[in-house]
Design an enzyme around this catalytic site. Sequence first.
Site, PDB file in Angstrom:
ATOM      1  N   ALA A  89      90.835  12.445 111.725  1.00 32.91           N
ATOM      2  CA  ALA A  89      91.749  13.051 110.768  1.00 32.91           C
ATOM      3  C   ALA A  89      90.964  13.488 109.534  1.00 32.91           C
ATOM      4  CB  ALA A  89      92.831  12.051 110.354  1.00 32.91           C
ATOM      5  N   ASN A 136      92.880  16.228 103.675  1.00 30.66           N
ATOM      6  CA  ASN A 136      93.226  17.339 102.789  1.00 30.66           C
ATOM      7  C   ASN A 136      94.409  16.928 101.917  1.00 30.66           C
ATOM      8  OD1 ASN A 136      91.455  18.966 104.521  1.00 30.66           O
ATOM      9  ND2 ASN A 136      93.160  18.801 105.953  1.00 30.66           N
ATOM     10  N   HIS A 180      94.018   5.157 106.107  1.00 30.24           N
ATOM     11  CA  HIS A 180      92.680   5.580 105.651  1.00 30.24           C
ATOM     12  C   HIS A 180      92.791   6.921 104.911  1.00 30.24           C
ATOM     13  CE1 HIS A 180      88.202   6.335 106.564  1.00 30.24           C
ATOM     14  NE2 HIS A 180      88.639   7.519 106.193  1.00 30.24           N
ATOM     15  N   GLU A 181      93.467   7.879 105.526  1.00 29.46           N
ATOM     16  CA  GLU A 181      93.580   9.209 104.898  1.00 29.46           C
ATOM     17  C   GLU A 181      94.370   9.130 103.600  1.00 29.46           C
ATOM     18  OE1 GLU A 181      91.564  11.209 106.150  1.00 29.46           O
ATOM     19  OE2 GLU A 181      91.308  10.088 108.023  1.00 29.46           O
ATOM     20  N   GLU A 192      84.221   7.220 101.917  1.00 30.11           N
ATOM     21  CA  GLU A 192      84.533   6.807 103.283  1.00 30.11           C
ATOM     22  C   GLU A 192      84.610   5.295 103.455  1.00 30.11           C
ATOM     23  OE1 GLU A 192      85.886   8.569 105.251  1.00 30.11           O
ATOM     24  OE2 GLU A 192      85.389  10.541 104.456  1.00 30.11           O
TER      25      GLU A 192
HETATM   26 ZN   LIG Z   1      87.674   9.306 105.616  1.00 25.83          ZN
END
Ligand SMILES: [Zn+2]
Length: 853
Positions: A275, A278, A308-309, A331
Amino acid sequence: MPGKNLSREEARQRARSIDLDRYRVHLDLTSAPDPAATTFRSTTTIEFRSSALGSATFVDLLAPAVRAVRLNGRDLDPAEVFDGARIALDGLAGTNELVVEADCAYSRTGEGMHRFVDPADGETYLYTHFEPADARRVFATFEQPDLKAPFTFTVTAPAAWDVYANAVHEEITEDGAARTWRFAPTKPISTYLTAVVAGPYHVARDHYGRDLPDGTRLEIPLAATCRRSLAPHFDADDIFTVTKQGLDFFHDEFDYPYPFGKYDQCFVPEYNIGAMENPGCVTFREEFVFRSKVTDAAYEGRANVVLHEMAHMWFGDLVTPKWWDDLWLKESFADFMGSISQVEATRWTGAWTTFANRRKAWAYRQDQFPTTHPITADIRDLEDAKLNFDGITYAKGASVLKQLVAYVGRDAFFAGARQYFKRHAYGNTVLTDLLDALEQTSGRDLKTWSAAWLQTSGVNALTPQLTADADGRITEFAVLQDGTTLRPHRIAVGLYDRDAAGDLVRTELVELDVTGARTVVPALAGRPRPALVLVNDADLTYCKIRFDEVSLETLRGGLGLIRDDLARALAWSAVWNLTRDGLMPTRDYLDLVLRFAGRESDIGVLQSLHQQAKGALDLYADPAWRAEGGRLLAEGAVRELRAAAPGSDQQLAWARFTALVADAPEQLQLVRGLLEGTARIDGLDVDQELRWALWLPLAASGDAGAEELEGELQRDNTASGRRQLVQCLAARPTPEAKAAAWAAVVDSDELPNALVEAQIAGFAQAGRRDLTAGYTDRYFAVLESVWEQRTIEIAMRIVGGFFPKFQTEQATLDRADAWLDGHPDAAPALRRLVLECRDDLARALRAQACDRG
Ligand SMILES: [Zn+2]
């Protein structure tokens, strides 16, 4: 292509010389449904300032044609200023307006503006993917993360389509067969975070709201989209549930209202990664829309990615690393936050077990390559950046953050994050910005910690060392640390003994700091010697766990009897590392799997064991014993399949594993029987995805031919069905099938990314090594041309996927070394990939030697 590979130095210089005000981007996507149309019209207007009058700079653009370039009203000749990757600009004024009109290409590789036609209904779908530097395939950009600006997108698309972008749309105007969508300006964001998703997508909507501390109300419209033909399988409610749980968690912890207005989550086809964060328009691989029954590990995995996103909206999007050196900043943070929010805010309270078992395996593997690097990496250019989306950046970074939380405490850690968001909102940062905030909130000096953990590479192994007296009491307990860099570790040591039921249960847990090569633990002296010692119990630090002799014997007799899920997962992980390191014979590891996997209650751990067992058999087993090992594994798989509770996740996992290892006639007969309905396993639903999994061993063994396989496509003429057919066809045990797969991927660049992957997966079946042996020389012969001619996403798959890993013999290793010796000047990123494959092969040879005894 000159300039395609932007360097850090160029980016630094450019950031010093200009300031951005805004982008306006108009994309005309009305040509998309016409398969003959290869390009779309892109018009970019960039307003920016320059401090040095008359100076020069450049914008990035990868486009087949540039029609016009206008700088401050002055027309520049595209033939003169555009070199295929950059547009040179000179004579800059204090304030500048640049307009670039170009024909940009639809992509089949998942990079830039990807176009996909659904075989189920012929509909066309588009989406963009830009990280790290592919916005320049769609519009003219200053393609670097620290040149943030507000973006205003205007998109003209077929009238029946919907269009999604980072911001809400303000207006839609109709013009016959087309509609034009004008979106609101975004907040200042980096180019790689912009996104456009367009097509006749199915959409589900929901809403999130909460009262903020300042008395105002936050309202976030939610949307979730997928292709129309997937809509019957789309469980948007489950996605929205996790989304709201995440939004609650992150608002509670971050104390900074979600900054990007609405929150769309778009599930898109042929997506290269899991994924992408954005802002306001997250894109996911559509395999997260489950067409058939999957285990709860798949739901857990999807929820983890959703979270996570979402964490990235703050960490990555609101505050963004300055350059790709600090990719890990966003990250590892998102990875850590994905897991902690999952444990604390959703039904998957065991997510730390998955983290220990899956994410960390990725990190340990990567960290033992000769190409490993410190978490804070040295990223010279975009090719470096592309390869750094790796197990160090994500999983080791997150493990180290977990260790940092154990070190400074949860409250100080989150307080530091809150301060960091407020201080750097809409800006760009480097590592010291985060450390400064954490030092302030924790009152601790993090320089030593940072130097030991972030600026070095490699993994330590921790081993318990016990002496006991005649009564079986511990006289001294120490923890030994090895590795090239010794680090401070905050750990917990667990002692285990059997209870009345025979289970291994924890009798003692001691937290301590390990420093240096040997740390004595006085607190454990005088205790009865336990059956099992687990250093790094609770998984606080990042290390390989080793055992003393007594503990290892206990595990051999009873690994599966450890009652605690996390501790058991850690023990599984430890014996896997012993096997990979050539310290435990492969057959012993497989024996543990055969004896104890059947009682593994954690479905994610069980599925990991299946993957690892298959990998161990194919790569780490003594070739002379491999057939015997394969027989034992396949028989064990069928036995557990028959024994599993009807309808359970375990049953499905064992069915898939049976398909993975089925080889002998009686197993293939069972597989065929399940497909044809002549064999039944009570409670097992042989649905479409399982059917394809069952066809694969029949194809690979030659039991099923092309006609039968193509017949399955009649049942399932979908994107997924086509991919799986391609894999099955390439898996057939004939020279022609292998040659066709090779040619389709290497000799042609017609295939989209998803089919490249399917061809490679089919070609590289372990079963018939003789059929692919002849490709070793061809592989090394084409490496450089593949790297030069293909996009990096495809080149990486070819280089990694066709490496002759199943030719596990010294001659292959020599061949790889000869290539590396003979190509010192090959692209560093290409050399890195080959070095890693070579290292995997050398590891396999060592493990085989250990297995041989
Ligand atoms: Zn990431």
